[in-house]
Write a protein that holds these residues in place. Structure first.
Motif, PDB file in Angstrom:
ATOM      1  N   TYR A   1       0.883  -1.169   0.000  1.00 22.10           N
ATOM      2  CA  TYR A   1       0.000   0.000   0.000  1.00 22.10           C
ATOM      3  C   TYR A   1       0.918   1.215   0.000  1.00 22.10           C
ATOM      4  N   VAL A   2       0.918   1.944  -1.118  1.00 22.23           N
ATOM      5  CA  VAL A   2       1.934   2.964  -1.372  1.00 22.23           C
ATOM      6  C   VAL A   2       1.289   4.307  -1.698  1.00 22.23           C
ATOM      7  N   LEU A   3       1.765   5.367  -1.077  1.00 23.93           N
ATOM      8  CA  LEU A   3       1.333   6.705  -1.463  1.00 23.93           C
ATOM      9  C   LEU A   3       1.993   7.073  -2.784  1.00 23.93           C
ATOM     10  N   LYS A   4       1.247   7.725  -3.664  1.00 28.61           N
ATOM     11  CA  LYS A   4       1.746   8.001  -5.015  1.00 28.61           C
ATOM     12  C   LYS A   4       3.009   8.853  -5.030  1.00 28.61           C
ATOM     13  N   ASP A   5       3.172   9.695  -4.022  1.00 33.95           N
ATOM     14  CA  ASP A   5       4.379  10.520  -3.965  1.00 33.95           C
ATOM     15  C   ASP A   5       5.642   9.672  -3.951  1.00 33.95           C
ATOM     16  N   ARG A   6       5.543   8.470  -3.422  1.00 29.99           N
ATOM     17  CA  ARG A   6       6.716   7.613  -3.299  1.00 29.99           C
ATOM     18  C   ARG A   6       7.168   7.076  -4.656  1.00 29.99           C
ATOM     19  N   VAL A   7       6.281   7.090  -5.648  1.00 29.50           N
ATOM     20  CA  VAL A   7       6.654   6.606  -6.976  1.00 29.50           C
ATOM     21  C   VAL A   7       7.784   7.454  -7.560  1.00 29.50           C
ATOM     22  N   ALA A   8       7.862   8.715  -7.127  1.00 25.45           N
ATOM     23  CA  ALA A   8       8.907   9.611  -7.639  1.00 25.45           C
ATOM     24  C   ALA A   8      10.302   9.123  -7.263  1.00 25.45           C
ATOM     25  N   ASP A   9      10.409   8.381  -6.170  1.00 31.85           N
ATOM     26  CA  ASP A   9      11.688   7.775  -5.787  1.00 31.85           C
ATOM     27  C   ASP A   9      11.763   6.434  -6.501  1.00 31.85           C
ATOM     28  N   VAL A  10      12.335   6.447  -7.684  1.00 31.17           N
ATOM     29  CA  VAL A  10      12.300   5.286  -8.568  1.00 31.17           C
ATOM     30  C   VAL A  10      12.884   4.037  -7.919  1.00 31.17           C
ATOM     31  N   GLU A  11      14.058   4.146  -7.343  1.00 27.67           N
ATOM     32  CA  GLU A  11      14.708   2.975  -6.755  1.00 27.67           C
ATOM     33  C   GLU A  11      13.876   2.409  -5.610  1.00 27.67           C
ATOM     34  N   ASP A  12      13.331   3.300  -4.795  1.00 22.99           N
ATOM     35  CA  ASP A  12      12.502   2.871  -3.670  1.00 22.99           C
ATOM     36  C   ASP A  12      11.263   2.145  -4.182  1.00 22.99           C
ATOM     37  N   PHE A  13      10.615   2.715  -5.188  1.00 25.30           N
ATOM     38  CA  PHE A  13       9.394   2.106  -5.715  1.00 25.30           C
ATOM     39  C   PHE A  13       9.683   0.733  -6.324  1.00 25.30           C
ATOM     40  N   LEU A  14      10.771   0.620  -7.060  1.00 22.92           N
ATOM     41  CA  LEU A  14      11.114  -0.664  -7.675  1.00 22.92           C
ATOM     42  C   LEU A  14      11.420  -1.722  -6.615  1.00 22.92           C
ATOM     43  N   ARG A  15      12.029  -1.299  -5.504  1.00 26.07           N
ATOM     44  CA  ARG A  15      12.265  -2.241  -4.400  1.00 26.07           C
ATOM     45  C   ARG A  15      10.941  -2.715  -3.813  1.00 26.07           C
TER      46      ARG A  15
END
Length: 217
Positions: free
Chosen positions: A104-118
Motif C-alpha cells: 500500500y503505497v502513497l503516489k508521492d513515493r513513486v517519484a523515488d524510482v529505486e525505492d518504488f522498484l524495491r
C-alpha cells in the motif's frame, strides 16, 4: 514479472509502464478503470497488479473493491495499491484479508524510482510493504479503539447518547439517572479519551467523533 497497471491518470500509467519495462518487467496490460483491470487480470494471469484506489466512475473506492476481488479470485496475484492520500481504512481492510504479497503505497513515493522498484520486487516476492504514513494512521486509529474499550458500560451508553445529539438532561432522562451523575460520567469519559479541558462543547464533539470512528470498524 508480468504486471498489469490500473490507473485512470494516463501520464502516470504511461510513466509506470516505461519505468517497469526498463527495469526488466513485462507490462502485459495498462488500463484506466476497475472493470478493465479485472478483465486484464483474468485474461493475462499476471504475477502482480498495480492498482489505484480511486478510479472511474465514482473515483471513490473502485480500485480497492477490485483489489479485494482479485485477492479472492486470483490469490496468486500480488497487489501494489496506490493512493493519493493516507486512507488507512482501505489499507486495514486489505490487510485483514491477507497481508501476503501486498503493498500500500502513497503516489508521492513513486517519484523515488529505486525505492518504488524495491517495493514492487518485495511485494512480487510475497512480502508486505505499507507506507510509513499509513502505518502511523492505523496505529493511531487502533489506539483510539483501545481507549474506547476502557470505558465502562454506563460511560459508553452516555457517549452513544451524546452521539445522538442529546443534552445532559435528555441523557439523564433516558438512563433514569440524575443530571449530576451524567456530568460525572461525561467528565470521566472525556478524561479517558485524553481530550484536553478546553472548550466543553468542542470536547463533546471530539468524543463523539472518536465514537463514530470506532463504529465504522
Amino acid at each position: 514479472m508480468r504486471i498489469v497497471i490500473a490507473d485512470d491518470a494516463v501520464l502516470l500509467r504511461a510513466g509506470l509502464e516505461r519505468l517497469l519495462t526498463e527495469s526488466g518487467h513485462q507490462v502485459v496490460a495498462a488500463v484506466g478503470d476497475a472493470s478493465a483491470l479485472l478483465a486484464a487480470v483474468s485474461h493475462h494471469q499476471p504475477d502482480l497488479a498495480i492498482v489505484d484506489v480511486r478510479m472511474p466512475p465514482t473515483f471513490t473506492d473502485e480500485g480497492v473493491h477490485a483489489a479485494s476481488l482479485i485477492r479472492d479470485q486470483d490469490p496468486d496475484v500480488a497487489l501494489v495499491v496506490l493512493s493519493q492520500y493516507v486512507e488507512e481504512r482501505y489499507a486495514s481492510d486489505l490487510i485483514a484479508d491477507s497481508p501476503r504479497a501486498l503493498g500500500y503505497v502513497l503516489k508521492d513515493r513513486v517519484a523515488d524510482v529505486e525505492d518504488f522498484l524495491r517495493i514492487v520486487d518485495t511485494v512480487g516476492s510475497g512480502g508486505t510493504w505499507l507506507d510509513p504514513e499509513v502505518v502511523q494512521q492505523i496505529f493511531i486509529r487502533s489506539r483510539r479503539r483501545r481507549v474506547l474499550e476502557t470505558l465502562t458500560t454506563r460511560e459508553r451508553e452516555v457517549l452513544e447518547l451524546m452521539a445522538q445529539g442529546r443534552s445532559n438532561r435528555a441523557i439523564a432522562d433516558a438512563l433514569f439517572v440524575s443530571p449530576g451523575s451524567v456530568e460525572k460520567h461525561i467528565s470521566s469519559l472525556l478524561t479517558k479519551l485524553d481530550l484536553p479541558p478546553v472548550d466543553g462543547e468542542n470536547r463533546r464533539v471530539m468524543a463523539v467523533l472518536r465514537f463514530l470512528e470506532s463504529e465504522e470498524k
